[in-house]
Motif scaffolding. Structure first.
Motif, PDB file in Angstrom:
ATOM      1  N   ASP A 201       0.728  -1.085   0.385  1.00  0.00           N
ATOM      2  CA  ASP A 201       0.235   0.082   0.271  1.00  0.00           C
ATOM      3  C   ASP A 201       0.977   1.366  -0.363  1.00  0.00           C
ATOM      4  OD1 ASP A 201      -2.588   1.533   0.156  1.00  0.00           O
ATOM      5  OD2 ASP A 201      -1.470   1.656   2.069  1.00  0.00           O
ATOM      6  N   VAL A 202       1.862   1.409   0.411  1.00  0.00           N
ATOM      7  CA  VAL A 202       2.665   2.231   1.272  1.00  0.00           C
ATOM      8  C   VAL A 202       3.652   2.502  -0.565  1.00  0.00           C
ATOM      9  CG1 VAL A 202       5.144   3.832   1.875  1.00  0.00           C
ATOM     10  CG2 VAL A 202       3.607   2.249   3.425  1.00  0.00           C
ATOM     11  N   GLN A 203       3.866   1.732  -0.752  1.00  0.00           N
ATOM     12  CA  GLN A 203       4.857   1.791  -2.848  1.00  0.00           C
ATOM     13  C   GLN A 203       3.627   2.263  -3.099  1.00  0.00           C
ATOM     14  OE1 GLN A 203       7.388   1.895  -0.698  1.00  0.00           O
ATOM     15  NE2 GLN A 203       8.939   0.988  -2.486  1.00  0.00           N
ATOM     16  N   SER A 204       2.445   1.562  -3.409  1.00  0.00           N
ATOM     17  CA  SER A 204       1.874   1.979  -4.427  1.00  0.00           C
ATOM     18  C   SER A 204       1.873   3.567  -4.668  1.00  0.00           C
ATOM     19  CB  SER A 204       0.051   0.641  -4.331  1.00  0.00           C
ATOM     20  OG  SER A 204       1.071  -0.344  -4.653  1.00  0.00           O
ATOM     21  N   LYS A 205       0.944   3.758  -3.146  1.00  0.00           N
ATOM     22  CA  LYS A 205       0.985   5.374  -2.995  1.00  0.00           C
ATOM     23  C   LYS A 205       2.355   6.586  -3.763  1.00  0.00           C
ATOM     24  CE  LYS A 205      -2.424   4.849   0.732  1.00  0.00           C
ATOM     25  NZ  LYS A 205      -3.337   4.855   1.837  1.00  0.00           N
ATOM     26  N   LEU A 206       3.150   5.885  -3.581  1.00  0.00           N
ATOM     27  CA  LEU A 206       4.189   7.052  -3.809  1.00  0.00           C
ATOM     28  C   LEU A 206       4.667   6.354  -5.024  1.00  0.00           C
ATOM     29  CD1 LEU A 206       6.829   5.967  -0.732  1.00  0.00           C
ATOM     30  CD2 LEU A 206       5.790   7.548  -1.169  1.00  0.00           C
ATOM     31  N   GLY A 207       3.851   5.307  -5.843  1.00  0.00           N
ATOM     32  CA  GLY A 207       3.867   4.754  -7.491  1.00  0.00           C
ATOM     33  C   GLY A 207       5.131   4.564  -7.992  1.00  0.00           C
ATOM     34  N   ARG A 208       5.644   3.153  -6.398  1.00  0.00           N
ATOM     35  CA  ARG A 208       6.250   2.861  -7.090  1.00  0.00           C
ATOM     36  C   ARG A 208       6.063   1.036  -6.722  1.00  0.00           C
ATOM     37  NH1 ARG A 208      10.067   5.172  -1.923  1.00  0.00           N
ATOM     38  NH2 ARG A 208      10.624   7.188  -2.142  1.00  0.00           N
ATOM     39  N   TYR A 209       7.196   0.411  -7.687  1.00  0.00           N
ATOM     40  CA  TYR A 209       7.007  -1.428  -8.103  1.00  0.00           C
ATOM     41  C   TYR A 209       7.216  -1.840  -6.679  1.00  0.00           C
ATOM     42  CZ  TYR A 209       8.186  -5.846  -8.966  1.00  0.00           C
ATOM     43  OH  TYR A 209       8.299  -7.162  -9.118  1.00  0.00           O
ATOM     44  N   CYS A 210       5.759  -2.880  -7.254  1.00  0.00           N
ATOM     45  CA  CYS A 210       6.087  -3.375  -5.375  1.00  0.00           C
ATOM     46  C   CYS A 210       6.970  -4.883  -5.338  1.00  0.00           C
ATOM     47  CB  CYS A 210       4.164  -3.936  -5.278  1.00  0.00           C
ATOM     48  SG  CYS A 210       3.520  -2.331  -4.958  1.00  0.00           S
ATOM     49  N   GLY A 211       8.268  -4.420  -4.871  1.00  0.00           N
ATOM     50  CA  GLY A 211       9.216  -5.308  -5.144  1.00  0.00           C
ATOM     51  C   GLY A 211      10.189  -4.556  -5.227  1.00  0.00           C
ATOM     52  N   LEU A 212      11.522  -5.736  -5.495  1.00  0.00           N
ATOM     53  CA  LEU A 212      12.536  -5.133  -6.132  1.00  0.00           C
ATOM     54  C   LEU A 212      13.071  -5.180  -7.347  1.00  0.00           C
ATOM     55  CD1 LEU A 212      14.865  -6.438  -2.921  1.00  0.00           C
ATOM     56  CD2 LEU A 212      14.685  -4.568  -3.626  1.00  0.00           C
ATOM     57  N   MET A 213      13.979  -4.324  -7.945  1.00  0.00           N
ATOM     58  CA  MET A 213      14.146  -4.427  -9.848  1.00  0.00           C
ATOM     59  C   MET A 213      15.527  -3.921  -9.621  1.00  0.00           C
ATOM     60  SD  MET A 213      11.149  -2.287 -11.293  1.00  0.00           S
ATOM     61  CE  MET A 213      11.972  -1.857 -13.193  1.00  0.00           C
ATOM     62  N   VAL A 214      16.201  -4.205 -11.053  1.00  0.00           N
ATOM     63  CA  VAL A 214      17.026  -3.409 -11.700  1.00  0.00           C
ATOM     64  C   VAL A 214      16.611  -3.895 -12.604  1.00  0.00           C
ATOM     65  CG1 VAL A 214      18.326  -5.849 -12.459  1.00  0.00           C
ATOM     66  CG2 VAL A 214      19.314  -4.019 -11.369  1.00  0.00           C
TER      67      VAL A 214
END
Length: 228
Positions: A201-214
């Motif tokens: 929920d926090v990541q979604s509100k910040l517009g970020r991917y919900c997980g780790l990515m490179v």
């Protein structure tokens, strides 16, 4: 009757203490487990990034979206390694000499047997030899298992999602991008579900991917990880 009542009070107090303890330690335990798991996932994402960056050097700047191809590259391909002897002086550079021109002069002399121009430019001690070294011996530590790259740590066999994008910039220059993802649900599986929901929920509100990515196929970022 009074004894039973006292026992009930003790049990209620114990339950209350446990609830309070769990409410405090639950998030702490989750965060500790999350950090441990993310450390392992990040390490593998970095390995994939290293492999992709070397892969593109032998494939016209392009990345691959297939783990079979990337793993085969790491297992069987070799990378050029230039052995250097001698450096061009400031005077040589000012006179327009480059390493490419210097090697052309030296190679010509080797073919013709005439070294006048080599001596004229002062290139007697200048040497560049290319050796080909196995990828496994170049960018990974001894004992590295390439087959493990495709799997997300703590993911019970789940594989990373890997995508590439081949595009052309407005200037006409080719643009090659890649990204590799591992969602929270996969590597945090088995941990507190509500904590995972809160994290997403926090990541979604910040517009970020919900997980780790490179990397990213949407925005060029030179293969950066979203934890960096």
């Amino acid at each position: 009757m009074k004894t039973v009542f006292n026992i009930v009070l003790v049990l209620c107090a114990a339950a209350l203490v446990y609830i309070c303890y769990a409410s405090i330690m639950g998030p702490i335990n989750f965060e500790n487990a999350k950090k441990d798991r993310e450390k392992a996932v990040i390490a593998r994402l970095i390995d994939i990034r290293k492999a992709q960056q070397e892969y593109r050097t032998l494939n016209h700047g392009m990345y691959t979206d297939k783990f079979d191809t990337l793993i085969d590259f790491v297992k069987n391909q070799k990378l050029p390694f230039v052995m250097k002897m001698g450096m061009l002086t400031d005077k040589q550079l000012e006179d327009g000499l480059t390493e490419k021109k210097a090697m052309a002069i030296i190679n010509k002399a080797k073919k013709t047997g005439k070294y006048d121009e080599v001596k004229k430019w002062g290139l007697e001690g200048f040497k560049r030899d290319t050796m080909w070294v196995a990828v496994m011996d170049t960018i990974f530590p001894k004992g590295f298992n390439p087959d493990s790259m495709r799997y997300i740590p703590y993911g019970n066999g789940a594989q990373f999602e890997m995508n590439v994008k081949n595009d052309t910039a407005k200037s006409g220059a080719p643009v090659f991008l890649f990204e590799v993802k591992a969602p929270y649900e996969t590597y945090l599986g088995g941990l507190d579900k509500q904590e995972i929901i809160n994290l997403k929920d926090v990541q979604s509100k910040l517009g970020r991917y919900c997980g780790l990515m490179v990397g990213s196929i949407d925005t060029p970022n030179n293969g950066a990880g979203n934890w960096e």
